[in-house]
Design an enzyme around this catalytic site. Sequence first.
Site, mmCIF file in Angstrom:
data_model
loop_
_atom_site.group_PDB
_atom_site.id
_atom_site.type_symbol
_atom_site.label_atom_id
_atom_site.label_comp_id
_atom_site.label_asym_id
_atom_site.label_seq_id
_atom_site.Cartn_x
_atom_site.Cartn_y
_atom_site.Cartn_z
ATOM 1 N N LYS A 200 6.489 -4.590 -0.564
ATOM 2 C CA LYS A 200 4.374 -4.765 0.182
ATOM 3 C C LYS A 200 4.177 -5.903 0.735
ATOM 4 O O LYS A 200 3.522 -6.502 1.375
ATOM 5 C CB LYS A 200 3.642 -4.430 -0.769
ATOM 6 C CG LYS A 200 3.471 -3.161 -1.694
ATOM 7 C CD LYS A 200 4.819 -2.322 -1.049
ATOM 8 C CE LYS A 200 3.179 -1.549 0.159
ATOM 9 N NZ LYS A 200 3.679 -0.364 0.201
ATOM 10 N N HIS B 14 14.709 -6.904 -3.135
ATOM 11 C CA HIS B 14 13.584 -7.425 -3.419
ATOM 12 C C HIS B 14 13.565 -8.466 -4.158
ATOM 13 O O HIS B 14 12.780 -8.929 -5.207
ATOM 14 C CB HIS B 14 12.868 -6.232 -4.304
ATOM 15 C CG HIS B 14 11.656 -5.517 -3.073
ATOM 16 N ND1 HIS B 14 11.184 -6.050 -1.671
ATOM 17 C CD2 HIS B 14 11.677 -4.463 -3.088
ATOM 18 C CE1 HIS B 14 10.972 -4.839 -1.352
ATOM 19 N NE2 HIS B 14 11.139 -3.422 -1.667
ATOM 20 N N SER C 29 -1.953 -3.730 -0.968
ATOM 21 C CA SER C 29 -1.340 -3.018 -0.344
ATOM 22 C C SER C 29 -0.602 -2.526 -2.273
ATOM 23 O O SER C 29 -0.021 -1.343 -1.972
ATOM 24 C CB SER C 29 0.108 -3.720 0.388
ATOM 25 O OG SER C 29 1.423 -2.415 0.999
#
Length: 253
Positions: free
Chosen positions: A45, A87, A117
């Site tokens: 995010k 990530h 988010s």
Amino acid sequence: MTEAELYTVYKGVYVPTHLHPAESLKFYEEFSFRPDDIIIVTYPKSGTTWMQELVPLIMSGVPWLEVHRAYILNLEERPSPRMFATHFHYNMMPTSFFKVKPKVLYVMRNPKDVFTSSFHYYGMASYLVKPGSQTEFLHKFLEGKVVFGSWFDHVKGWINAEDKDRIMFISYEEMIMDLKDSVTRMATFLEKPLEDAVIEKIADRCVFKNMKKNKMSNYSLVPSEFMDQKKSEFLRKGVFCFNDVHTVDCKFY
């Protein structure tokens, strides 16, 4: 469902088992990088989808490196320069990453906005543990008991990485404030200088209103049992806020 049911602990952090089964993590650990590979790295995010739209327009397609489809995409056979997204934390990168030293685009975002988010995303994604109340989720977020661990550890690890000449650090907020300048700097870093007209077109295509209409960007083609966008849109507002002594200002991407 609980963390034990939905997540796998990999190198000390939670990863969604649905997206990261054992065979994909094994493929990731054994993957051989090339010096001209390009890797988009983000904490979840933090502008991942945005970068996946921008970088292909500068270069070409960007597959995820560690998810379950990676090992069947014949990534090793792809021509250079290859591009990937991850990530994972710096200390989670495979051995060949540290030997070969490919280029990295690392995107950071204000943790307050990452939290907001993420809270909405956890509420609509079936492969993530439901967030509970904002207070409950805040405690998990601050303690790193969420997928991909602590935002603080993630950013600290990459900022302190070696070979910084191979890493371009860019923030979500500066991309919002001047997308054309950000595209120009990314293209220069990737050794793909672009004409002004091309930069203008890329920036126009990647503004929020246009990405939100793009089915490849808004994930509207993903089945609702995986992402229920009736609960929350995948691309919501793209907001960032900053405070100073006199004002509170919010801008939208």
